[in-house]
Design a protein around this motif. Structure first.
Motif: not given
Lengths: 433, 433
Positions: B66-73
């Protein structure tokens, strides 16, 4: 972060609603400023009779020249609570031209010219808000337009006129006739001296047009709304309703057809089951029942009219419009992209309760049933009752399954031609099942 | 005018609510695009168990990170339907940092950390919407925050937990005891295997904190809410309620003090008159009754939980946030300017229904009445009833006038010390009069 330069509001109309708007703007000035992020200032009040004393309003603000007020050029928001078509329409479009947004409570105008007014607002980059136009203080436009923006509304079923609900509630609870209940409503100030707009459902029809337009993202004009008043509802109808476990309400009904390809809007008295949440809406209260795909069944309930409740809705819009103005944006405009056709009343499908006066002799029921069958209207129940007055007549009460209004109309025409049918005492639709 | 580049949505959680959000985003994609003014695209779905098959969702979109998804930009809006405090809180604040707005259904988190989350949203110029956090599909946050923005809310009285309303309704209508009604709720899926959050009113308390905060423009935290569950409500309490023309509901009550200078928030079972609109809210439905200065009495009614209803609220927020994004604005943020003190439960003023088991002998009533008088609690009615079981005991039912909770507590403590009082069978507040 508070801006100190105030937003300027022009108030058009200072009657029951307008005076409440002005009063609350004064007494709640600090709260409004905090919620908006800038103070709001009453910059002018346009009235017809300037001599009337208006408590709490600086006489220097009062003018009879509404046009000049709207054209001043420094007005941020015009609040229109005059009502009627003209001069309200011209004043609103002038406001947009002169760079003001508009908050209106004018159901008749919105129902008739909503599309043109929305277009004018959009052209000039201004807001047009009108929560107060439907069901007074009850938040309804905003929930339909915004909260349900991700859902699909299939039906709106509403009690949107307090005067007629008061009258029908009185007839139901006391057994009074229509005239007696109307007289009481007039005495208590719930009905106007000329109650036509209410009892003939012109008022409710305008609201139905506005609700249907927003619910279905489709332009629905006042002319598209089938309208039937409630002056012919009798004590006998209420007795019939009670026998079916129902009561009678004047309902505004906006429906999407089963195939989703068209919509209908109508206003008429109807029986609804006592177990339906709308059945227990008493007195002059309003309530709107909304059915949608995902949310299911929602109901919104509250006072549908009155100075303070309507002012509450106007001021909620005023805060929203002022916030939009400060952020340089506008709220959602007209949404009519779906552009669904509005079907005529004949296409509406519902159930019917029909009371017939018939000759009290064998074979009548067979004749009547044949007429229904020939028109494709399926009968749910029939109740036959001989009269005790020696007239040789009987009553026949027929409740149908769902059928189109056109089929029902054809059935009734044919019934009237039967020798054995002396008269059609009443036809009432049955809704909310 | 439709923008063609889609707005990208990251969905955190794909359970009962999340899967409905994803489904509607697909099936209603055209409607959503038309209402927003740009297409919306599901850019990723973060789940805990990726192996579970999710009908209609492209497996390529599913991730456990989830963190990577939110940090995609490139995410425009993060929809958080995980629930609980962590990781939801960190994911939401990360979303703001990475330029996304947030739609959440997370009542526990909002009740605990609403102020900090609002501050983070504002710092980054993003939106934080959470209509789904209170009373599922019922539009409530938006009407309170926007429609009533020009009014002064004095009281919010709500049935905001469907599980407990189902149980209480069952007890009322069938005479079942608490455990029997709970078992049925569990069997029907209305109650979870561990019903603590519902029956001990933790869930309702979180909603009360959110509602009070919005209604009074004041920060109200979960810790500020007095909480009493409904596990000790008995069939005897319902019998007592009926004798008073009342029923029993678990109510969330947010009130402004009579002098306007403080507020209270509490959740507990209470008697309300059968004539009150909340009394007829059946089954797992929710309803919230709002009293304000100008609008008067409003009620909002509908399904308070469930996948599709909650998704309806989430999607309404999603449309609003996307519109804001396209127009480069944000919606109303936290409004806590009033900063009223939240008073403790002892300051709450209401009426009480108290059942005492007493010795069946002369003078008991005088003793009991004296204790009430000494604590400044005025008695409205008393009913004394000898028992037929030869125990020498009697029941004494006292209904008080309005008194502070502190006075009542003092009264009850003193009553327990009387020799003639064998026990305090129940104490129930009486609301909505």
């Amino acid at each position: 972060m508070m801006r100190t330069r105030p937003l300027k509001v022009a108030l058009l109309g200072c009657g029951v609603v307008g005076s409440e708007v002005a009063r609350i703007m004064t007494t709640h000035a600090d709260d409004l400023a905090a919620r908006i992020g800038a103070p709001v200032e009453l910059a002018g009040v346009a009235v017809r009779r300037p001599s009337r004393v208006r408590e709490g309003i600086d006489p220097a603000l009062v003018t009879t020249d509404a046009t000049a007020l709207v054209k001043r050029g420094d007005i941020d928001v015009v609040v229109e609570v005059i009502g009627g078509i003209e001069p309200a329409r011209t004043l609103i479009t002038t406001a947009f031209e002169y760079g003001a947004s508009v908050v209106s409570a004018n159901k008749a105008l919105l129902a008739q010219d909503g599309a043109a007014l929305h277009a004018a607002a959009e052209e000039h980059g201004e807001d047009l808000y009108y929560e107060a136009a439907v069901a007074g203080a009850i938040p309804l436009i905003r929930p339909l337009r915004e909260s349900l923006a991700g859902d699909k509304v299939n039906r709106v079923l509403g009690i949107v006129n307090g005067t007629t609900n008061f009258i029908l509630d009185k007839m139901d609870s006391t057994g009074a006739g229509y005239q007696e209940a109307l007289d009481e409503a007039t005495a208590l100030g719930y009905a106007e001296a000329d109650p036509t707009a209410d009892v003939e459902a012109f008022d409710a029809a305008a609201k139905a047009a506005i609700l249907a337009g927003i619910a279905f993202h489709t332009r629905v004009r006042l002319d598209d709304v089938y309208r039937e008043g409630m002056t012919e509802v009798t004590s006998a109808d209420f007795a019939s309703a009670r026998e079916m476990g129902c009561t009678i309400k004047l309902l505004a009904i906006c429906e999407r057809a089963a195939d989703g390809a068209s919509v209908t809007a109508r206003v008429h008295p109807a029986m609804i089951p006592l177990t339906h949440p709308l059945a227990s809406v008493r007195g002059a209260y309003n309530a709107v029942f909304v059915e949608s795909d995902a949310a299911g069944q929602l109901m919104f309930y509250g006072p549908g009219a009155g100075g303070a409740p309507t002012a509450s809705a106007v001021l909620g819009d005023l805060v929203a419009v002022c916030r939009n103005r400060l952020s340089g944006s506008t709220g959602p405009g007209e949404s009519a992209y779906a552009a669904l056709p509005v079907s005529p009343m004949g296409d509406v499908v519902t159930r019917y309760h029909i009371s017939l006066d018939v000759a009290d002799k064998p074979g009548v029921l067979a004749q009547v049933a044949t007429v229904f069958a020939e028109h494709g209207v399926s009968i749910d129940t029939v109740r036959q009752q001989g009269r005790l007055d020696g007239s040789g007549e009987a009553s026949l009460v027929v409740v149908t399954h769902r059928a189109s209004d056109a089929s029902l109309t054809g059935t009734v025409e044919a019934l009237r031609k039967l020798d054995t049918v002396r008269g059609v005492a009443s036809i009432m639709r049955v809704e909310g099942e």
